[in-house]
Scaffold this active site. Structure first.
Site, short mmCIF file in Angstrom:
data_model
loop_
_atom_site.label_atom_id
_atom_site.label_comp_id
_atom_site.label_asym_id
_atom_site.label_seq_id
_atom_site.Cartn_x
_atom_site.Cartn_y
_atom_site.Cartn_z
N GLY A 1 -3.14 3.69 -0.33
CA GLY A 1 -3.60 5.07 -0.14
C GLY A 1 -4.94 5.12 0.58
NE ARG B 1 1.16 2.89 -1.58
CZ ARG B 1 0.49 4.06 -1.55
NH1 ARG B 1 0.95 5.06 -0.85
NH2 ARG B 1 -0.63 4.20 -2.22
CG ASP C 1 -4.19 -1.28 -8.49
OD1 ASP C 1 -3.77 -0.57 -7.55
OD2 ASP C 1 -3.78 -1.15 -9.66
CB THR D 1 -8.53 3.97 -4.56
OG1 THR D 1 -7.90 4.97 -5.39
CG2 THR D 1 -9.29 3.04 -5.49
CG ASP E 1 -6.37 7.04 -7.64
OD1 ASP E 1 -6.43 8.24 -7.33
OD2 ASP E 1 -5.41 6.31 -7.32
CG ASP F 1 -7.19 3.10 -9.85
OD1 ASP F 1 -7.86 2.70 -8.88
OD2 ASP F 1 -5.97 3.26 -9.80
NE ARG G 1 -2.76 4.66 -8.08
CZ ARG G 1 -2.57 3.50 -7.49
NH1 ARG G 1 -1.40 3.23 -6.95
NH2 ARG G 1 -3.52 2.61 -7.42
#
Ligand code: ADP
Length: 319
Positions: A11, A72, A103, A125, A127, A129, A171
């Site tokens: 992403g 991707r 990740d 990202t 996120d 995360d 996410r």
């Protein structure tokens, strides 16, 4: 080391361009040649790459998205795919690779390092995360986008005396919702890391309404479930008009904030330094405002956690 490559994968996030710029400029500063690989690992397999000069990364520090595009790539998850990538890297004489992504992209970088090819990961990202870093590139920009949306929705929520449920991305991580909820003054923040109690949320809305509050804002992270479904349940339980807004992809775009540009510049420079030091299979990060690096595998085996103090404060301020 004379020639390195850089790619963005998974992403996209605002600030990736600033990171590419930092990698290219820092590498050239140290006398290296840099190749930009298009479309993440897909471009590595197909050999879609070009030499980047100082000017190639001019005028991009302020732009969202990524000039190297992203993708991707399932083929890279296979041994054959990674061998093809390795063959292309060898054909171009590239000796080290910097991967900017999340990740999943880091797992790819770790697997390529296992084949003997030095890779360094830069966390990019919205996120936030990734274990091993307090912040990822793009999180701060996305946070500001969400706050901007909350402020706007608050205007209409007040005018109509409505409850608004705002669903954020992230996410499985609640950071974006948590930080935006606190900075945006939300009444309730619902994130995957903490169990929520519907009665408590409903009680808080009703108490606020009885106190004469004109609106309530509930922030829900996508990892918890649908904001639309939640808004229906809240309306049923409170009997107050409730609407939902799913912010979606606007959170991934836009020009990076100063903080993300700084982070990206520092991360990009550190990644080049690590390759020059002969390091491999590392990720860069920031902890307590210090730039750090960790073994990618070790970092990914950890779990990113929300900041408990921030969560506690959000609860205390939204009574
Ligand atoms: P993100 O990097 O944003 O988490 P993804 O999880 O989609 O995004 O991962 C991006 C790409 O990284 C994948 O499409 C794939 O090419 C590569 N990748 C992910 N996991 C692995 C893995 N275990 N081994 C090799 N490559 C991987």
């Amino acid at each position: 080391m004379k020639k390195i490559g850089v790619l963005t994968s998974g992403g996209d996030s605002p600030g990736m361009n600033a990171a590419i710029r930092a990698v290219v400029r820092k590498a050239i500063y140290h006398g290296l040649e840099v190749y930009g690989i298009n479309y993440g690992y897909t471009g590595l397999i197909t050999g879609d790459m070009r030499k980047l000069e100082l000017g190639s990364v001019g005028d991009i520090i302020h732009r969202g998205g990524t000039i190297l595009y992203t993708a991707r790539c399932d083929e890279f998850k296979t041994e054959e795919g990674r061998q093809k990538a390795l063959d292309e890297l060898n054909r171009y004489g590239i000796e080290g690779l910097i991967v900017i992504g999340g990740d999943g992209s880091f797992r790819g970088a770790a697997n390529l390092t296992k084949k003997g090819f030095p890779c360094i990961g830069i966390p990019g990202t919205i996120d936030n995360d990734i274990p091993g870093t307090d912040f990822t590139i793009g999180f701060n920009t996305a946070l500001n986008t969400v706050i901007d949306a909350i402020d706007k929705i608050r205007d209409t929520a007040t005018s109509h005396e409505r409850t608004y449920v705002i669903e954020t991305m992230g996410r499985n991580a609640g950071d974006l919702a948590l930080w935006a909820g606190l900075a945006g003054g939300a009444e309730s923040i619902i994130i995957p890391e903490v169990d929520y109690n519907m009665d408590e949320i409903v009680g808080r809305i009703i108490r606020g309404h009885e106190r004469g509050k004109k609106h309530s804002i509930i922030i829900v992270a996508e990892g918890v479930g649908s904001g639309i479904e939640l808004s229906k349940k809240i309306q049923e339980a409170t009997k107050l008009e409730t609407r939902a807004t799913v912010l979606g992809y606007i959170q991934r775009g836009g020009k990076p904030t100063a903080i993300d540009r700084m982070l990206a510049s520092r991360f990009g420079a550190k990644a080049v330094e690590l390759l020059l030091e002969g390091k491999a299979g590392r990720m860069v990060g920031i902890e307590r405002n210090q730039i750090v690096d960790h073994d990618i595998i070790v970092a990914l085996s950890g779990v990113h956690k929300i900041d408990e103090d921030v969560y506690k404060l959000s609860q205390e301020l939204s009574i």
